[in-house]
Design a protein around this motif. Structure first.
Motif, PDB file in Angstrom:
ATOM      1  N   GLU A  68       0.812  -1.216   0.000  1.00 18.28           N
ATOM      2  CA  GLU A  68       0.000   0.000   0.000  1.00 18.28           C
ATOM      3  C   GLU A  68       0.850   1.273   0.000  1.00 18.28           C
ATOM      4  N   SER A  69       2.164   1.146  -0.046  1.00 18.17           N
ATOM      5  CA  SER A  69       3.059   2.272   0.228  1.00 18.17           C
ATOM      6  C   SER A  69       3.161   3.256  -0.929  1.00 18.17           C
ATOM      7  N   PRO A  70       3.437   4.530  -0.621  1.00 16.05           N
ATOM      8  CA  PRO A  70       3.692   5.527  -1.667  1.00 16.05           C
ATOM      9  C   PRO A  70       4.916   5.186  -2.504  1.00 16.05           C
ATOM     10  N   GLN A  71       5.901   4.489  -1.902  1.00 20.54           N
ATOM     11  CA  GLN A  71       7.097   4.116  -2.659  1.00 20.54           C
ATOM     12  C   GLN A  71       6.745   3.199  -3.816  1.00 20.54           C
ATOM     13  N   LEU A  72       5.917   2.186  -3.550  1.00 22.77           N
ATOM     14  CA  LEU A  72       5.521   1.258  -4.607  1.00 22.77           C
ATOM     15  C   LEU A  72       4.679   1.972  -5.657  1.00 22.77           C
ATOM     16  N   THR A  73       3.763   2.821  -5.217  1.00 16.81           N
ATOM     17  CA  THR A  73       2.928   3.566  -6.162  1.00 16.81           C
ATOM     18  C   THR A  73       3.780   4.436  -7.074  1.00 16.81           C
ATOM     19  N   ALA A  74       4.782   5.109  -6.515  1.00 21.19           N
ATOM     20  CA  ALA A  74       5.648   5.983  -7.315  1.00 21.19           C
ATOM     21  C   ALA A  74       6.429   5.173  -8.350  1.00 21.19           C
ATOM     22  N   ILE A  75       6.984   4.032  -7.939  1.00 22.91           N
ATOM     23  CA  ILE A  75       7.738   3.188  -8.872  1.00 22.91           C
ATOM     24  C   ILE A  75       6.819   2.667  -9.971  1.00 22.91           C
ATOM     25  N   ALA A  76       5.641   2.177  -9.577  1.00 21.64           N
ATOM     26  CA  ALA A  76       4.697   1.624 -10.548  1.00 21.64           C
ATOM     27  C   ALA A  76       4.250   2.688 -11.547  1.00 21.64           C
ATOM     28  N   SER A  77       3.947   3.877 -11.060  1.00 21.38           N
ATOM     29  CA  SER A  77       3.481   4.959 -11.936  1.00 21.38           C
ATOM     30  C   SER A  77       4.544   5.348 -12.949  1.00 21.38           C
ATOM     31  N   GLU A  78       5.788   5.468 -12.490  1.00 19.31           N
ATOM     32  CA  GLU A  78       6.874   5.854 -13.383  1.00 19.31           C
ATOM     33  C   GLU A  78       7.106   4.799 -14.449  1.00 19.31           C
ATOM     34  N   GLN A  79       7.002   3.531 -14.060  1.00 17.84           N
ATOM     35  CA  GLN A  79       7.152   2.453 -15.035  1.00 17.84           C
ATOM     36  C   GLN A  79       6.071   2.520 -16.110  1.00 17.84           C
ATOM     37  N   ILE A  80       4.842   2.699 -15.695  1.00 12.71           N
ATOM     38  CA  ILE A  80       3.724   2.727 -16.647  1.00 12.71           C
ATOM     39  C   ILE A  80       3.867   3.911 -17.593  1.00 12.71           C
ATOM     40  N   GLU A 130      16.752  -4.028   3.849  1.00 15.67           N
ATOM     41  CA  GLU A 130      17.276  -4.822   2.738  1.00 15.67           C
ATOM     42  C   GLU A 130      16.158  -5.568   2.027  1.00 15.67           C
ATOM     43  N   GLN A 131      15.241  -6.139   2.785  1.00 13.64           N
ATOM     44  CA  GLN A 131      14.143  -6.895   2.180  1.00 13.64           C
ATOM     45  C   GLN A 131      13.227  -5.990   1.372  1.00 13.64           C
ATOM     46  N   ALA A 132      12.853  -4.851   1.935  1.00  9.27           N
ATOM     47  CA  ALA A 132      11.980  -3.920   1.222  1.00  9.27           C
ATOM     48  C   ALA A 132      12.654  -3.420  -0.049  1.00  9.27           C
ATOM     49  N   SER A 133      13.937  -3.090   0.053  1.00  5.38           N
ATOM     50  CA  SER A 133      14.682  -2.595  -1.106  1.00  5.38           C
ATOM     51  C   SER A 133      14.781  -3.661  -2.186  1.00  5.38           C
ATOM     52  N   SER A 134      14.982  -4.921  -1.793  1.00  5.46           N
ATOM     53  CA  SER A 134      15.099  -6.016  -2.766  1.00  5.46           C
ATOM     54  C   SER A 134      13.789  -6.213  -3.519  1.00  5.46           C
ATOM     55  N   VAL A 135      12.675  -6.197  -2.791  1.00  5.50           N
ATOM     56  CA  VAL A 135      11.369  -6.377  -3.429  1.00  5.50           C
ATOM     57  C   VAL A 135      11.091  -5.241  -4.414  1.00  5.50           C
ATOM     58  N   LEU A 136      11.304  -4.002  -3.995  1.00  2.99           N
ATOM     59  CA  LEU A 136      11.061  -2.863  -4.877  1.00  2.99           C
ATOM     60  C   LEU A 136      12.016  -2.875  -6.062  1.00  2.99           C
ATOM     61  N   GLY A 137      13.231  -3.384  -5.841  1.00  2.00           N
ATOM     62  CA  GLY A 137      14.198  -3.461  -6.939  1.00  2.00           C
ATOM     63  C   GLY A 137      13.736  -4.380  -8.045  1.00  2.00           C
ATOM     64  N   VAL A 138      13.120  -5.507  -7.686  1.00  3.21           N
ATOM     65  CA  VAL A 138      12.601  -6.423  -8.691  1.00  3.21           C
ATOM     66  C   VAL A 138      11.459  -5.763  -9.457  1.00  3.21           C
ATOM     67  N   VAL A 139      10.588  -5.069  -8.749  1.00  4.54           N
ATOM     68  CA  VAL A 139       9.471  -4.386  -9.411  1.00  4.54           C
ATOM     69  C   VAL A 139      10.000  -3.352 -10.396  1.00  4.54           C
ATOM     70  N   ARG A 140      11.068  -2.643 -10.033  1.00  3.90           N
ATOM     71  CA  ARG A 140      11.657  -1.662 -10.946  1.00  3.90           C
ATOM     72  C   ARG A 140      12.104  -2.301 -12.255  1.00  3.90           C
ATOM     73  N   HIS A 141      12.549  -3.543 -12.189  1.00  2.44           N
ATOM     74  CA  HIS A 141      13.040  -4.215 -13.390  1.00  2.44           C
ATOM     75  C   HIS A 141      11.912  -4.611 -14.340  1.00  2.44           C
ATOM     76  N   MET A 142      10.664  -4.384 -13.979  1.00  5.94           N
ATOM     77  CA  MET A 142       9.576  -4.676 -14.902  1.00  5.94           C
ATOM     78  C   MET A 142       9.602  -3.742 -16.107  1.00  5.94           C
ATOM     79  N   SER A 143      10.308  -2.639 -16.001  1.00 11.04           N
ATOM     80  CA  SER A 143      10.447  -1.740 -17.152  1.00 11.04           C
ATOM     81  C   SER A 143      11.684  -2.072 -17.987  1.00 11.04           C
ATOM     82  N   ASP A 144      12.422  -3.108 -17.595  1.00  8.35           N
ATOM     83  CA  ASP A 144      13.610  -3.545 -18.325  1.00  8.35           C
ATOM     84  C   ASP A 144      13.165  -4.232 -19.617  1.00  8.35           C
ATOM     85  N   ALA A 145      13.609  -3.709 -20.767  1.00  7.15           N
ATOM     86  CA  ALA A 145      13.189  -4.259 -22.062  1.00  7.15           C
ATOM     87  C   ALA A 145      13.605  -5.721 -22.212  1.00  7.15           C
ATOM     88  N   ARG A 146      14.717  -6.113 -21.590  1.00  5.58           N
ATOM     89  CA  ARG A 146      15.173  -7.507 -21.704  1.00  5.58           C
ATOM     90  C   ARG A 146      14.207  -8.457 -21.002  1.00  5.58           C
TER      91      ARG A 146
END
Length: 365
Positions: A68-80, A130-146
């Motif tokens: 539910e966090s603003p951090q996840l929302t911000a990452i998701a929005s930027e990716q989209i 570390e755990q929160a950062s790792s989870v958000l890091g994987v979500v960030r890679h959803m915008s990775d073209a590879r």
């Protein structure tokens, strides 16, 4: 008159330094004892464990609050906004952020109502930084073209399977996927190692023979959600029916209406990936959680992931909603391949009598 200055005798100075030295040596000895492996322990395994789990800085953020966090929302929005730039512009940014925030929040509420055990476990588990950062890091890679291209490659392999295979069942689907991806599995493994941190990879228990790289297709979403009784009737332009029901063409909607619909379609896949990574974290502590199949559907009913992927290679021309949501669908499919790879240089983990990883120092904390 001036007061006489206190004198520090040589004996006093020596006693002071002796006391400081004694305290320091005691602290150092205690540290060495604390970081040393217990008698009979595997020294190399213990050192590796200490490197990964020595410092766990609490965030005050539970696994459910991260969803539910603003951090996840911000990452998701930027990716989209980035991956859907063919259909979105700067004027859509506020709409994208609003749909993402509402989508993650509504999903959290749906978990509470429809999967209360999962919601309770996510709500009780405190994440480290570390755990929160790792989870958000994987979500960030959803915008990775590879990562997206890997999911797109999987989709084309599945499309070929449905067109050419005389027997359309899970076993033959899994075989076709393995044959399509096996030649590139080492390259895929290297990309996985770049995208998924070791702490979020599924570990191979000790005592299991390593036969090299392989893909466990039985656990892949696209295979698990495919039912032998489902009849998918489609031509080369687009799918027509699923479970015997006519699927309405989303292009009948106006562009203004399809943009939020497309954003919502992207958000549910981002939420699915987030929950999959949180499940990986909890699994390390022996906390079993299941991500419900309905998470990535709008109406809360499970449907084959294959159907959503096929729409992305059959119907995308002129469809605004698919232009926004399909990059996240492909990324989700690519990450699912990573999650079900086995062997190679995968780190093996010993487990205790309860089946819990011995490398987790604070599993009972």
């Amino acid at each position: 008159s001036q007061l006489p200055r206190p004198r520090c005798s040589a004996v006093g100075v020596r006693l002071l330094f002796a006391a400081v030295a004694a305290v320091s040596l005691t602290a150092y000895a205690g540290y060495q004892v604390w970081r040393s492996p217990p008698p009979g322990a595997n020294t190399n395994h213990f050192r590796l464990s200490m490197q990964h789990h020595l410092v766990l800085t609490p965030t005050g953020l539970t696994a459910r609050k991260l969803l539910e966090s603003p951090q996840l929302t911000a990452i998701a929005s930027e990716q989209i906004m980035s991956t859907g730039n063919a259909a979105l512009n700067d004027d859509d940014r506020q709409m994208v952020n609003s749909v993402a925030s509402a989508g993650f929040g509504n999903l959290s509420l749906m978990l509470e109502r429809r999967a209360p055990d999962t919601a309770r476990r996510l709500g009780a588990f405190q994440l480290s930084e570390e755990q929160a950062s790792s989870v958000l890091g994987v979500v960030r890679h959803m915008s990775d073209a590879r990562v997206q291209n890997l999911g797109r490659e999987l989709t084309h392999a599945l499309r070929e399977f449905l067109h050419t295979s005389p027997t359309k069942d899970r076993a033959n689907m899994g075989l076709h996927v393995r044959q399509a991806l096996q030649p590139r599995l080492e390259k895929i493994r290297r990309l996985r190692d770049e995208v998924i941190p070791p702490s979020l990879r599924r570990k191979q228990a000790s005592g299991i023979q390593d036969w090299g790289l392989s893909l466990n297709t039985d656990q892949m979403r696209v295979v698990k959600s495919f039912d032998n009784d489902w009849q998918l009737e489609f031509d080369m332009s687009r799918p027509k029916r699923v479970l015997g029901r006519q699927v309405h063409d989303q292009r009948r909607l106006t562009e203004k209406a399809t943009k939020p619909y497309g954003v919502a379609g992207a958000v549910v896949e981002q939420a699915r990936v987030t929950l999959d990574q949180l499940k990986a974290v909890l699994d390390q502590y022996g906390i079993q959680t299941e991500v419900p199949a309905w998470v990535s559907s709008f109406d809360g009913s499970p449907r084959p992931f294959l159907w959503d992927l096929l729409k992305c290679v059959e119907e995308t021309v002129g469809d605004v909603s698919l232009a926004i949501s399909c990059p996240m669908r492909f990324a989700s499919a690519g990450l699912d391949i990573f999650a079900n790879m086995r062997g190679g240089k995968e780190e093996k983990v010993e487990k205790d009598s309860n089946g819990l990883s011995k490398s987790v120092l604070w599993r009972n904390w």
